[in-house]
Design a protein around this motif. Structure first.
Motif, PDB file in Angstrom:
ATOM      1  N   CYS A 295       2.747   0.510   0.362  1.00 36.54           N
ATOM      2  CA  CYS A 295       2.025   1.616  -0.274  1.00 36.54           C
ATOM      3  C   CYS A 295       1.127   1.102  -1.396  1.00 36.54           C
ATOM      4  O   CYS A 295       1.612   0.515  -2.360  1.00 36.54           O
ATOM      5  CB  CYS A 295       3.017   2.639  -0.803  1.00 36.54           C
ATOM      6  N   CYS A 298       1.933   2.684  -5.081  1.00 35.42           N
ATOM      7  CA  CYS A 298       3.105   2.360  -5.902  1.00 35.42           C
ATOM      8  C   CYS A 298       3.522   0.912  -5.676  1.00 35.42           C
ATOM      9  O   CYS A 298       4.597   0.509  -6.109  1.00 35.42           O
ATOM     10  CB  CYS A 298       4.251   3.303  -5.572  1.00 35.42           C
ATOM     11  N   GLY A 302       7.742   3.117  -4.106  1.00 36.18           N
ATOM     12  CA  GLY A 302       8.138   4.462  -3.699  1.00 36.18           C
ATOM     13  C   GLY A 302       7.424   5.512  -4.523  1.00 36.18           C
ATOM     14  O   GLY A 302       7.489   5.499  -5.750  1.00 36.18           O
ATOM     15  N   CYS A 303       6.694   6.395  -3.846  1.00 35.78           N
ATOM     16  CA  CYS A 303       6.008   7.494  -4.533  1.00 35.78           C
ATOM     17  C   CYS A 303       5.839   8.640  -3.552  1.00 35.78           C
ATOM     18  O   CYS A 303       6.307   8.580  -2.426  1.00 35.78           O
ATOM     19  CB  CYS A 303       4.651   7.020  -5.090  1.00 35.78           C
ATOM     20  N   CYS A 306       3.881   7.816  -0.142  1.00 40.53           N
ATOM     21  CA  CYS A 306       4.617   7.080   0.900  1.00 40.53           C
ATOM     22  C   CYS A 306       5.975   7.728   1.174  1.00 40.53           C
ATOM     23  O   CYS A 306       6.822   7.129   1.824  1.00 40.53           O
ATOM     24  CB  CYS A 306       4.782   5.622   0.506  1.00 40.53           C
TER      25      CYS A 306
HETATM   26 ZN   LIG Z   1       4.040   4.830  -2.560  1.00 46.62          ZN
END
Ligand SMILES: [Zn+2]
Lengths: 371, 699
Positions: A295, A298, A302-303, A306
């Motif tokens: 992604c 991020c 993790g965001c 995604c």
């Molecule tokens: Zn992300």
């Protein structure tokens, strides 16, 4: 002409003075100039000297010609020039400018003039006002992204190929190894024109068309509009844009597919992007795969974009199915190839952080003006 | 599909964490959408591609995990005692349409007690998204989710004649299915029938009359293999998509039928009591076999660009239950298992190898294609045209190709291409004109108080030609409203007018080398007369533009005047471009003269321009109209035109005599159009004046 006569004439218009032809105007200005030169000769001081009574007299002469309210040149400007008929304006204007320039030369600035200049400056326009802008146009965000993707592949030696949007069932399905009863025909949710004609559901039919036309080796990308019978919502549009890639050659392998798409992803999403390939299924490729990128929003941490997985699926790809090569008239024992397909609209949404695909087709200038 | 982790563990010792399991499945091509808790269990929502019906079960997923992690697949638990009574003494099975039903297995269980399932069974079914019904029906669903084989249970007492027939439906035959719908069947649909009537829509849904109820004592369990194409058509025609049809239409495992049947019989006996009668009825007219495929090591290298060790290839295929035999030193003979109907070619085997070897472990190599010398003129031209339009202030828009028939009819008489299955009436035809989309875009913005608009769209129009063939062609559309100069502190605003649009078109068209581009002052019917025109090249329309007529503007609820243009983009993409070759300019000063002309009203400017160009005056460098007025001292049959002319020579400074001679030449040419200098008698032209010089003015 005497000074007194000029004083009188400077209060009248050119028409009143019967000066209706250029030569008459020129003659008039010539007379004014003579008077100005007379006064110039009366100046007690040279341009460099200063002080005393002489200075006061010089200032008086200056006022006679250049006073902002009652100066002769001010009056001439007011009555002769501003009221001149349109065809005479150029002649009068040029003559006046010369005269004014000469007057400024004869009566240079002194303290009082500088003070006057300053007062004048305050009546100049406010230069902090916004400039007069000519509005620029803009390319549609989808076009911008499409061109960017095209250019990456053009730099790798690929050519752009195009095909019809009204497509035969043969090229859209049959030639791509999608059998008549295969569930994937339902998956495309096709818009039909008649039993044998559809609005193409993907850019893949151009694979076979191009193979038929050029044979192998062939390295092309295929941008274009595609259609599916999807009800419009924030992530679906019945009309959308795809880019297809096709590389067919004597030694084209899955390794080339991986390396080339990895390069593309790093160019497009940023050089730190990592790619991951995992198996998938398309009737026209074997082996088939999906490409996921780390992604870019991020860095894989993790965001929302995604879905907190650190990875985003960005395209489908695979080795061209031998049946597809055969339909294109290419011997699959001699040549092999890879292909990929991606959604330009989705790429533009990702790139610009757009959360509703409908915005692309509403033509709102508040949207278009942002790209 | 929903997978329960505890259920999965009955078939393979799933190693590692949930994340590892997720990654493992993803790498095998089985996408994991979500992982969630379901009581003490863990639920995985997996996405199985349409070519892998074998993975639509817990055991199928377990097999993939086992192969990937090199773990053995555990056996299916089948425990029951058969009674002394033979099943075929209580029921018979006959396949009348073997082309639609390749195998039919059945078992009979008597003396069952139908009641709710025990809690563990109910929980499991609920976890995977199924509603518990009763212990017999639940067993069929349980085995479906466990092994991927759809089953059906009939109340044997309602099967007339104790006969099961697999046959085509009779035309107009009726069946009330379990969902309570009374269905009319067709002969291409397979039914399960008893001696008298249809009792189930084969592979899709059972019938209500033979449903298992609380009073059912004897059960006939069906485990069959139906033709995928036929099931798909039937399910589609009946608008019925079930767990059973979902699997049959993708291809069930024909060799799984007896095992699944036994598993179900055992579970019925366990949960509902009763006796499993001796023997399974198994009608399998033609045993299916799988083809043996040749897999060459060289082909693996050619496809993957990598050498996978022979031992690894064998291990992968064997763990997936393929039969592998060496065929010479560098090849194998491979027979896929019955549940892998998707594997029919060598390349399919290579995919299996790549999949389990790991796509990410395969090598990666950037490929540079040999570039072609031909230039992509279409792309280049499209960019150039876009560049001109963007610099003129136009924003690009993209509007739908599908519009309503009424809108097509409003702007064009072309026969439209009509969609058979449109999403709506509003999008049921392909556009024969880009104007409705453009006007909708203008309106969208006007409705939001955004008035100064300049849009362009490059897209296609579609129509049927005289032969009825569907055609498509690239067009360019322009749309403008509002101001040419917006209101500001610096000066007054000015609205967009005809010559603003015409000027933009001129800027665009001057790039191309037209032979005979001419302006036709009658624009299309959608435009106001006198405010519209069209460009033609040798009689072929290139562009049509103007101000939209009031009725149309009102129809689109446009509150300000709208200007549009439609241009044949494809023509421009193919038209020769103006040559870009350098022409030396004069080193000698040019002389500018203004001619104040009196022109008969019927003479249009274009004729004056033509006359000047044809005047054979080598000193004429350029000319432009700088002022035009009518009325005042002029009679109504004439207008006055101030023409600014530039004279120059490439080899000398022109003398006043030469300029006078050149002027006379031009005036002579104009005299043939009855144009003469203002205030002069037509017969005696005098020298014209320079714009800012001391020479004589015309009075
Ligand atoms: Zn992300």
């Amino acid at each position: 002409m005497t000074l007194e006569e000029l004083r009188e004439k400077s209060g009248k218009t050119l028409q009143d003075l019967d000066a209706c032809a250029p030569e008459e105007i020129l003659r008039l200005f010539e007379g004014v100039r003579e008077l100005l030169e007379q006064d110039a000769r009366q100046l007690a001081t040279g341009p460099a000297s200063s002080g005393g009574q002489d200075a006061a007299r010089d200032e008086e002469l200056r006022e006679r010609w250049l006073s902002r309210k009652r100066g002769l040149l001010t009056l001439i400007n007011e009555h002769w020039l501003k009221a001149a008929p349109k065809p005479l304006k150029p002649v009068a204007g040029v003559s006046f400018n010369k005269l004014h320039a000469r007057a400024c030369e004869i009566f240079p600035d002194n303290v009082a003039v500088a003070a006057g200049r300053k007062a004048k400056a305050s009546s100049l326009p406010d230069l902090t006002l916004p400039g007069l802008r000519r509005p620029l146009g803009s390319l549609h965000p989808i076009t911008q992204v499409q061109r960017e993707i095209e250019e990456i592949f053009i730099n790798l030696g690929f050519s752009v190929e195009r095909g019809p949007e009204i497509e035969s069932v043969y090229y859209n399905f049959d030639a791509l190894n999608i059998p008549e009863s295969h569930p994937s025909r339902d998956d495309w949710d096709t818009l039909y024109i008649d039993a044998q004609t559809v609005l193409r559901t993907h850019t893949s039919p151009v694979q076979v068309r191009a193979l038929e036309k050029y044979g192998a080796p062939l390295y092309i990308i295929i941008p274009g509009k595609c259609y599916r019978r999807d009800n419009p919502d924030s992530t679906h549009s019945p009309m959308f844009h795809q880019i297809e890639g096709l590389a067919v050659g004597p030694n084209v392998t899955f390794a080339d597919l991986k390396g080339t798409l990895d390069f593309f992803a790093r160019r497009f999403f940023g050089e730190k992007t990592r790619t991951s390939f995992h198996p998938s299924f398309f009737p026209f490729t074997e082996p088939s795969g999906e490409v996921a990128i780390s992604c870019p929003f991020c860095d894989g941490g993790g965001c929302r974009v995604c879905k907190h997985s650190g990875w985003i699926e960005v395209m489908g790809c695979g080795m061209v199915h031998p049946e597809v090569l055969r339909h294109g008239g290419v011997d699959p024992e001699q040549y092999s190839g890879w292909a990929f397909g991606l959604g330009v609209d989705r790429y533009a949404m990702m790139k610009f952080g757009i959360d509703d695909i409908q915005l692309f087709f509403q033509s709102d200038v508040r949207f278009l003006g942002q790209f | 599909m929903r997978i329960s982790l505890s259920w999965l563990k009955e078939f393979v010792d799933v190693p590692g964490s949930t994340d590892e399991l997720k990654a493992c499945l993803t790498n095998l091509g089985i996408g994991v959408e979500t992982v969630s808790h379901a009581g003490e269990d863990l639920l995985l929502d997996v996405e199985v591609t349409t070519n892998r019906p074998d993975c639509l079960s817990h055991r199928g997923i377990a097999r993939e995990i086992g192969a990937a992690c090199r773990l053995p697949l555990k056996k299916v638990q089948v425990n029951f005692q058969e009674s002394a009574v033979a099943a075929d003494s209580r029921a018979s099975v006959e396949i009348l349409s073997p082309e639609l039903c390749a195998r039919y297995c059945a078992r009979v269980v008597t003396n069952v007690q139908v009641k709710p399932s025990p809690a563990w069974m109910g929980r499991r079914l609920e976890t995977v998204g199924m509603r518990p019904i009763n212990n017999v029906a639940d067993v069929t669903n349980y085995v479906l989710m466990e092994l991927g084989q759809p089953l059906h249970a009939f109340d044997l007492n309602s099967i007339r004649g104790s006969r099961i027939l697999a046959r085509r439906a009779k035309a107009g035959e009726r069946l009330k299915t379990l969902d309570g719908v009374d269905r009319v069947l067709a002969p291409d649909q397979l039914v399960i029938a008893d001696a008298e009537r249809a009792v189930a829509l084969a592979g899709v849904m059972g019938g209500e009359e033979s449903e298992i109820t609380a009073s059912t004592r004897s059960v006939l369990l069906e485990s069959a293999w139906f033709d995928p194409v036929s099931i798909r058509r039937t399910a589609k025609a009946q608008g019925l998509h079930t767990e059973a049809s979902h699997r049959f239409e993708r291809g069930a495992d024909i060799e799984m039928a007896p095992l699944a049947l036994d598993r179900a019989a055992g579970l019925v006996a366990e949960l509902a009591g009763g006796e499993v009668l001796r023997g399974a009825i198994d009608v399998y007219p033609q045993v299916r076999s799988r083809p043996t495929l040749l897999l060459r090591e060289s082909e693996i290298v050619r496809m993957l660009g990598a050498e996978v060790p022979g031992g690894v290839v064998e291990r992968i295929l064997k763990s997936l239950e393929f039969e592998v035999k060496a065929n010479g030193a560098k090849a194998w003979s491979v027979t896929p298992p019955s549940f892998r109907l998707d594997v029919t070619r060598e390349v399919d085997l290579i995919e299996e190898v790549a999949r389990h070897f790991g796509y990410d472990r395969l090598p990666s190599r950037l490929m540079i294609a040999p570039p072609r010398p031909e230039r992509d003129l279409i792309r280049q031209r499209e960019s150039e045209i876009s560049e001109i339009l963007v610099s003129l202030g136009y924003r690009q828009i993209i509007t739908s190709s599908m519009i309503s028939p009424a809108e097509n009819a409003r702007f064009s008489s072309k026969e439209a291409v009509v969609l058979q299955n449109p999403l709506s009436q509003e999008a049921s035809e392909l556009r024969t004109t880009p104007l409705p989309g453009m006007l909708a875009a203008l309106r969208w913005n006007l409705d939001r108080d955004q008035d100064d608009l300049r849009f362009y769209e490059m897209g296609k129009i579609y129509w049927r030609n005289e032969k009825g063939q569907a055609c498509e062609r690239r067009v360019l559309a322009l749309g403008l409203t509002g101001h040419q100069t917006p209101v500001s502190v610096h000066g007054e605003a000015r609205d967009i007018g005809f010559f603003d649009l015409k000027g933009d078109l001129e800027a665009l068209l001057q790039r191309f080398a037209f032979r005979a581009l001419c302006l036709d002052s009658t624009g299309a019917a959608c435009y106001q007369p006198g405010l519209s025109a069209a460009y033609e090249e040798k009689g072929r329309p290139i562009a049509s533009f103007g101000r939209l007529v009031e009725e149309l503007a009102a129809g689109y609820k446009l509150r300000v005047p709208a200007w549009t243009a439609e241009i044949d983009l494809e023509f421009l993409l193919e038209a020769p471009q103006r040559a870009r070759s350098f022409k030396a300019f004069s080193r000698f000063p040019a002389v500018v003269r203004d001619f104040s002309l009196t022109v008969p009203s019927r003479i249009e400017y274009t004729r004056i321009a033509e006359a000047l160009e044809r005047a054979a005056c080598p000193e004429l460098a350029s000319f432009a109209p700088v002022d035009l007025f009518r009325g005042a001292s002029l009679d109504s049959a004439h207008y006055s035109l101030l023409l600014r002319v530039k004279f120059e020579s490439h080899d000398r400074t022109l003398t006043s005599e030469e300029i006078a001679a050149a002027s006379r030449k031009l005036l002579d040419a104009l005299a043939s159009l009855e144009i003469h200098l203002r205030g002069e008698a037509p017969a005696e032209p005098t020298s014209p004046r320079p714009p800012n010089s001391k020479s004589k003015f015309q009075a």
